[in-house]
Enzyme design. Structure first.
Site, PDB file in Angstrom:
ATOM      1  N   THR A 193      38.777-124.228 -36.312  1.00  0.00           N
ATOM      2  CA  THR A 193      38.474-123.045 -37.117  1.00  0.00           C
ATOM      3  C   THR A 193      39.413-122.938 -38.315  1.00  0.00           C
ATOM      4  O   THR A 193      40.548-123.422 -38.273  1.00  0.00           O
ATOM      5  CB  THR A 193      38.639-121.788 -36.233  1.00  0.00           C
ATOM      6  OG1 THR A 193      38.580-120.625 -37.047  1.00  0.00           O
ATOM      7  CG2 THR A 193      39.973-121.779 -35.496  1.00  0.00           C
ATOM      8  N   ASP A 194      38.943-122.252 -39.351  1.00  0.00           N
ATOM      9  CA  ASP A 194      39.813-121.998 -40.510  1.00  0.00           C
ATOM     10  C   ASP A 194      40.936-121.016 -40.166  1.00  0.00           C
ATOM     11  O   ASP A 194      41.914-120.897 -40.908  1.00  0.00           O
ATOM     12  CB  ASP A 194      39.001-121.476 -41.701  1.00  0.00           C
ATOM     13  CG  ASP A 194      38.202-120.211 -41.428  1.00  0.00           C
ATOM     14  OD1 ASP A 194      38.233-119.702 -40.284  1.00  0.00           O
ATOM     15  OD2 ASP A 194      37.533-119.721 -42.366  1.00  0.00           O
ATOM     16  N   GLU A 195      40.799-120.325 -39.027  1.00  0.00           N
ATOM     17  CA  GLU A 195      41.814-119.321 -38.667  1.00  0.00           C
ATOM     18  C   GLU A 195      43.174-119.940 -38.360  1.00  0.00           C
ATOM     19  O   GLU A 195      44.165-119.218 -38.282  1.00  0.00           O
ATOM     20  CB  GLU A 195      41.349-118.511 -37.463  1.00  0.00           C
ATOM     21  CG  GLU A 195      40.147-117.672 -37.765  1.00  0.00           C
ATOM     22  CD  GLU A 195      39.872-116.633 -36.692  1.00  0.00           C
ATOM     23  OE1 GLU A 195      40.783-116.317 -35.908  1.00  0.00           O
ATOM     24  OE2 GLU A 195      38.742-116.153 -36.654  1.00  0.00           O
ATOM     25  N   TYR A 249      43.954-116.166 -30.033  1.00  0.00           N
ATOM     26  CA  TYR A 249      42.856-117.130 -30.198  1.00  0.00           C
ATOM     27  C   TYR A 249      43.230-118.217 -31.200  1.00  0.00           C
ATOM     28  O   TYR A 249      43.188-119.416 -30.897  1.00  0.00           O
ATOM     29  CB  TYR A 249      41.569-116.414 -30.652  1.00  0.00           C
ATOM     30  CG  TYR A 249      40.548-117.369 -31.248  1.00  0.00           C
ATOM     31  CD1 TYR A 249      39.911-118.320 -30.468  1.00  0.00           C
ATOM     32  CD2 TYR A 249      40.254-117.326 -32.618  1.00  0.00           C
ATOM     33  CE1 TYR A 249      38.992-119.208 -31.019  1.00  0.00           C
ATOM     34  CE2 TYR A 249      39.334-118.209 -33.172  1.00  0.00           C
ATOM     35  CZ  TYR A 249      38.705-119.151 -32.371  1.00  0.00           C
ATOM     36  OH  TYR A 249      37.808-120.034 -32.920  1.00  0.00           O
ATOM     37  N   LYS A 287      43.922-122.363 -30.843  1.00  0.00           N
ATOM     38  CA  LYS A 287      43.131-123.361 -31.570  1.00  0.00           C
ATOM     39  C   LYS A 287      44.065-124.250 -32.406  1.00  0.00           C
ATOM     40  O   LYS A 287      43.881-125.469 -32.478  1.00  0.00           O
ATOM     41  CB  LYS A 287      42.091-122.694 -32.474  1.00  0.00           C
ATOM     42  CG  LYS A 287      40.953-121.998 -31.740  1.00  0.00           C
ATOM     43  CD  LYS A 287      40.075-122.925 -30.904  1.00  0.00           C
ATOM     44  CE  LYS A 287      39.270-123.885 -31.731  1.00  0.00           C
ATOM     45  NZ  LYS A 287      38.312-124.659 -30.884  1.00  0.00           N
TER      46      LYS A 287
HETATM   47  P1  NAD Z   1      31.015-119.394 -27.926  1.00  0.00           P
HETATM   48  O1  NAD Z   1      32.003-118.456 -27.338  1.00  0.00           O
HETATM   49  O2  NAD Z   1      29.681-118.878 -28.341  1.00  0.00           O
HETATM   50  O3  NAD Z   1      30.731-120.587 -26.894  1.00  0.00           O
HETATM   51  C1  NAD Z   1      31.757-121.198 -26.161  1.00  0.00           C
HETATM   52  C2  NAD Z   1      31.119-121.998 -25.033  1.00  0.00           C
HETATM   53  O4  NAD Z   1      32.172-122.676 -24.331  1.00  0.00           O
HETATM   54  C3  NAD Z   1      30.370-121.124 -24.013  1.00  0.00           C
HETATM   55  O5  NAD Z   1      29.120-121.696 -23.708  1.00  0.00           O
HETATM   56  C4  NAD Z   1      31.289-121.140 -22.793  1.00  0.00           C
HETATM   57  O6  NAD Z   1      30.605-121.003 -21.557  1.00  0.00           O
HETATM   58  C5  NAD Z   1      31.962-122.509 -22.935  1.00  0.00           C
HETATM   59  N1  NAD Z   1      33.261-122.565 -22.247  1.00  0.00           N
HETATM   60  C6  NAD Z   1      34.279-121.674 -22.350  1.00  0.00           C
HETATM   61  N2  NAD Z   1      35.303-122.063 -21.566  1.00  0.00           N
HETATM   62  C7  NAD Z   1      34.921-123.241 -20.981  1.00  0.00           C
HETATM   63  C8  NAD Z   1      35.554-124.132 -20.094  1.00  0.00           C
HETATM   64  N3  NAD Z   1      36.798-123.906 -19.629  1.00  0.00           N
HETATM   65  N4  NAD Z   1      34.886-125.242 -19.711  1.00  0.00           N
HETATM   66  C9  NAD Z   1      33.635-125.487 -20.159  1.00  0.00           C
HETATM   67  N5  NAD Z   1      32.978-124.663 -21.005  1.00  0.00           N
HETATM   68  C10 NAD Z   1      33.628-123.557 -21.408  1.00  0.00           C
HETATM   69  O7  NAD Z   1      31.760-120.101 -29.127  1.00  0.00           O
HETATM   70  P2  NAD Z   1      31.185-120.617 -30.538  1.00  0.00           P
HETATM   71  O8  NAD Z   1      31.215-119.490 -31.496  1.00  0.00           O
HETATM   72  O9  NAD Z   1      29.963-121.386 -30.324  1.00  0.00           O
HETATM   73  O10 NAD Z   1      32.366-121.609 -30.972  1.00  0.00           O
HETATM   74  C11 NAD Z   1      32.329-122.973 -30.585  1.00  0.00           C
HETATM   75  C12 NAD Z   1      33.540-123.682 -31.145  1.00  0.00           C
HETATM   76  O11 NAD Z   1      33.539-123.555 -32.569  1.00  0.00           O
HETATM   77  C13 NAD Z   1      34.873-123.116 -30.677  1.00  0.00           C
HETATM   78  O12 NAD Z   1      35.750-124.192 -30.475  1.00  0.00           O
HETATM   79  C14 NAD Z   1      35.327-122.244 -31.851  1.00  0.00           C
HETATM   80  O13 NAD Z   1      36.732-122.178 -31.877  1.00  0.00           O
HETATM   81  C15 NAD Z   1      34.780-123.023 -33.021  1.00  0.00           C
HETATM   82  N6  NAD Z   1      34.470-122.265 -34.238  1.00  0.00           N
HETATM   83  C16 NAD Z   1      33.667-121.173 -34.182  1.00  0.00           C
HETATM   84  C17 NAD Z   1      33.318-120.512 -35.351  1.00  0.00           C
HETATM   85  C18 NAD Z   1      32.389-119.322 -35.355  1.00  0.00           C
HETATM   86  O14 NAD Z   1      32.184-118.714 -36.406  1.00  0.00           O
HETATM   87  N7  NAD Z   1      31.783-118.961 -34.232  1.00  0.00           N
HETATM   88  C19 NAD Z   1      33.830-120.979 -36.583  1.00  0.00           C
HETATM   89  C20 NAD Z   1      34.670-122.092 -36.601  1.00  0.00           C
HETATM   90  C21 NAD Z   1      34.982-122.738 -35.413  1.00  0.00           C
HETATM   91  O1  DAU Z   2      36.695-118.039 -39.157  1.00  0.00           O
HETATM   92  C1  DAU Z   2      36.164-118.665 -38.030  1.00  0.00           C
HETATM   93  C2  DAU Z   2      36.185-117.726 -36.844  1.00  0.00           C
HETATM   94  O2  DAU Z   2      35.150-116.769 -37.070  1.00  0.00           O
HETATM   95  C3  DAU Z   2      35.976-118.438 -35.509  1.00  0.00           C
HETATM   96  O3  DAU Z   2      37.078-119.275 -35.277  1.00  0.00           O
HETATM   97  C4  DAU Z   2      35.833-117.437 -34.359  1.00  0.00           C
HETATM   98  O4  DAU Z   2      35.521-118.110 -33.159  1.00  0.00           O
HETATM   99  C5  DAU Z   2      34.719-116.471 -34.697  1.00  0.00           C
HETATM  100  O5  DAU Z   2      34.616-115.478 -33.691  1.00  0.00           O
HETATM  101  C6  DAU Z   2      34.994-115.810 -36.054  1.00  0.00           C
HETATM  102  O6  DAU Z   2      36.173-114.971 -35.971  1.00  0.00           O
HETATM  103  P1  DAU Z   2      36.208-113.510 -36.638  1.00  0.00           P
HETATM  104  O7  DAU Z   2      37.250-112.739 -35.939  1.00  0.00           O
HETATM  105  O8  DAU Z   2      36.248-113.601 -38.111  1.00  0.00           O
HETATM  106  O9  DAU Z   2      34.703-113.024 -36.218  1.00  0.00           O
HETATM  107  P2  DAU Z   2      34.119-111.648 -35.687  1.00  0.00           P
HETATM  108  O10 DAU Z   2      32.640-111.834 -35.628  1.00  0.00           O
HETATM  109  O11 DAU Z   2      34.799-111.166 -34.467  1.00  0.00           O
HETATM  110  O12 DAU Z   2      34.469-110.629 -36.866  1.00  0.00           O
HETATM  111  C7  DAU Z   2      34.096-110.894 -38.218  1.00  0.00           C
HETATM  112  C8  DAU Z   2      34.688-109.783 -39.087  1.00  0.00           C
HETATM  113  O13 DAU Z   2      34.010-108.553 -38.793  1.00  0.00           O
HETATM  114  C9  DAU Z   2      36.150-109.510 -38.814  1.00  0.00           C
HETATM  115  O14 DAU Z   2      36.773-109.176 -40.056  1.00  0.00           O
HETATM  116  C10 DAU Z   2      36.157-108.313 -37.881  1.00  0.00           C
HETATM  117  C11 DAU Z   2      34.939-107.545 -38.333  1.00  0.00           C
HETATM  118  N1  DAU Z   2      34.209-106.777 -37.303  1.00  0.00           N
HETATM  119  C12 DAU Z   2      33.894-107.381 -36.126  1.00  0.00           C
HETATM  120  C13 DAU Z   2      33.160-106.717 -35.182  1.00  0.00           C
HETATM  121  C14 DAU Z   2      32.818-107.377 -33.852  1.00  0.00           C
HETATM  122  C15 DAU Z   2      33.768-105.489 -37.595  1.00  0.00           C
HETATM  123  O15 DAU Z   2      34.033-104.931 -38.679  1.00  0.00           O
HETATM  124  N2  DAU Z   2      33.018-104.836 -36.660  1.00  0.00           N
HETATM  125  C16 DAU Z   2      32.689-105.390 -35.455  1.00  0.00           C
HETATM  126  O16 DAU Z   2      32.001-104.734 -34.649  1.00  0.00           O
END
Ligand code: NAD
Ligand code: DAU
Length: 332
Positions: free
Chosen positions: A121-123, A148, A152
């Site tokens: 992630t960019d975080e 989190y 990562k």
């Molecule tokens: P998500 O939470 O939707 O899915 C995570 C999946 O991993 C789930 O299906 C869960 O059951 C599985 N899991 C969790 N713990 C596990 C374990 N111990 N063993 C096996 N499976 C397990 O997450 P996502 O949003 O799809 O993110 C996927 C990946 O992408 C993560 O590594 C996250 O850090 C990264 N990422 C997410 C975003 C975003 O915007 N969602 C952006 C950049 C990077």
């Molecule tokens: O940047 C990549 C990341 O993006 C991933 O690594 C994470 O897995 C993914 O969850 C996401 O993280 P954020 O914390 O940015 O996503 P989230 O959807 O939780 O929140 C997005 C923005 O919206 C953040 O600034 C918080 C805000 N927010 C979130 C929720 C759930 C609100 O204002 N209201 C809400 O109800």
């Protein structure tokens, strides 16, 4: 590439990745997923059994991981605890899954000599000021803010060390915020869509000035396949689609697309330590590997995402009340 092991393939991005692989390649996929609250086996229900196999298990289970890695040509590691708000309530599963889980996978690919791609992630770079013209690049110093993002960041560093010390054939990608179908309704965009669809008001943390750099999940996954097949071993690639928007703009766009007044949302308690802004410079990926995002309009991608949640209420309905009850306890 005949068989790809996809960890976390029942989660948001993983499920979409499996679909992307089926639609664009001849590879078969083995999904390893623990089916935590964030995983949903139904997300894979309609996929062909001769190309997709779901193994329910934990990435920290070394014998299971070793056996599955031994049968795969490549591993793409999505599985993680992924939600910042949850990591503030209980960091423990984040440390276990994101750090020990990644370590377990790295040891297996090291033993078998298997190609490994690490999803991050960019975080890991922390945040930028709202008025700062800078964006993250591969050279930006790691500075994570939350439990989190720190786990990562730690997992990325494990990958780098395993490349250098043991010659593991790994690449890393760090992507910005994804949106699209199959995203858990705890996350910002699907939470607000399903709030409106279930008669609740959208909830904006703080003042809504925080900026995220949105990318459609299919653009992310196309980039992942590009890096897996053509990326240079040991390299990190940032993935982003120049999609910066503040949270208020996103909520107002969701309300507009759903035909509601622009101010029909509530301001709620801010997230502790809330990162201000993320922004990705993906020049390396674009120039070196020729990737470019296909979704040019955020509004169109968002409209299609809304349509998906409208058409798939059965997929999210049961989780909605519990998710909102948890947020309500935090004043969010
Ligand atoms: P998500 O939470 O939707 O899915 C995570 C999946 O991993 C789930 O299906 C869960 O059951 C599985 N899991 C969790 N713990 C596990 C374990 N111990 N063993 C096996 N499976 C397990 O997450 P996502 O949003 O799809 O993110 C996927 C990946 O992408 C993560 O590594 C996250 O850090 C990264 N990422 C997410 C975003 C975003 O915007 N969602 C952006 C950049 C990077
Ligand atoms: O940047 C990549 C990341 O993006 C991933 O690594 C994470 O897995 C993914 O969850 C996401 O993280 P954020 O914390 O940015 O996503 P989230 O959807 O939780 O929140 C997005 C923005 O919206 C953040 O600034 C918080 C805000 N927010 C979130 C929720 C759930 C609100 O204002 N209201 C809400 O109800």
């Amino acid at each position: 590439m005949k068989t790809v092991l996809v960890t976390g393939g029942a989660g948001f991005i993983g499920t979409n990745f499996v679909r992307w692989v089926l639609g664009h390649t001849d590879a078969a996929v083995v999904v390893l997923d623990k089916l935590t609250y964030a995983g949903n086996a139904h997300s894979l229900d309609d996929l062909p059994a001769d190309r997709v196999r779901l193994v329910v298990g934990d990435i920290c289970d070394a014998p299971l991981v070793d056996s599955l890695v031994g049968q795969a040509d490549a591993v793409v590691h999505f599985a993680a605890e992924s939600h910042n708000d949850n990591s503030l309530l209980d960091p423990s599963p984040f440390v276990t899954t994101n750090l020990v889980g990644t370590y377990t996978l790295l040891e297996a690919v090291r033993r078998h000599g298997t190609r490994y791609h690490h999803i991050s992630t960019d975080e890991v770079y922390g945040d930028l000021e709202l008025d700062d013209p800078a964006r993250f690049t591969e050279a930006t110093q790691y500075n994570p803010s939350s439990p989190y993002s720190s786990t990562k960041a730690g997992s990325d560093l494990l990958v780098r060390a395993w490349v250098r010390s043991f010659g593991v054939k790994a690449t890393i990608s760090n992507c910005s915020n994804n949106y699209g179908p199959y995203q858990h309704i705890e996350k910002f965009i699907p939470r607000q869509i399903t709030n409106v669809l279930s008669g609740r008001r959208p909830k904006l943390y703080g003042t809504g000035a925080n900026v995220r750099d949105w990318i459609h999940v299919d653009d992310h996954n196309a980039a992942v396949w590009t890096i897996l097949t053509r990326g240079r071993i040991g390299e990190t690639y940032l993935i982003g689609a120049d999609g910066e928007k503040n949270n208020r703009e996103v909520i107002e766009e969701i309300l507009r697309l759903l035909g509601r007044p622009a101010d029909a949302y509530d301001l709620v308690a801010d997230r502790p330590g809330h990162d201000l802004r993320y922004a990705i410079d993906s020049t390396k990926l674009r120039t070196e590997l020729g990737w470019a995002p296909q979704y040019r309009s955020f509004s169109e991608g968002l409209a299609a995402t809304i349509t998906w949640y409208e058409a798939h209420e059965a997929w999210w309905h049961d989780a909605k009340a519990a998710t909102e009850a948890k947020y309500a306890q935090q004043g969010q």
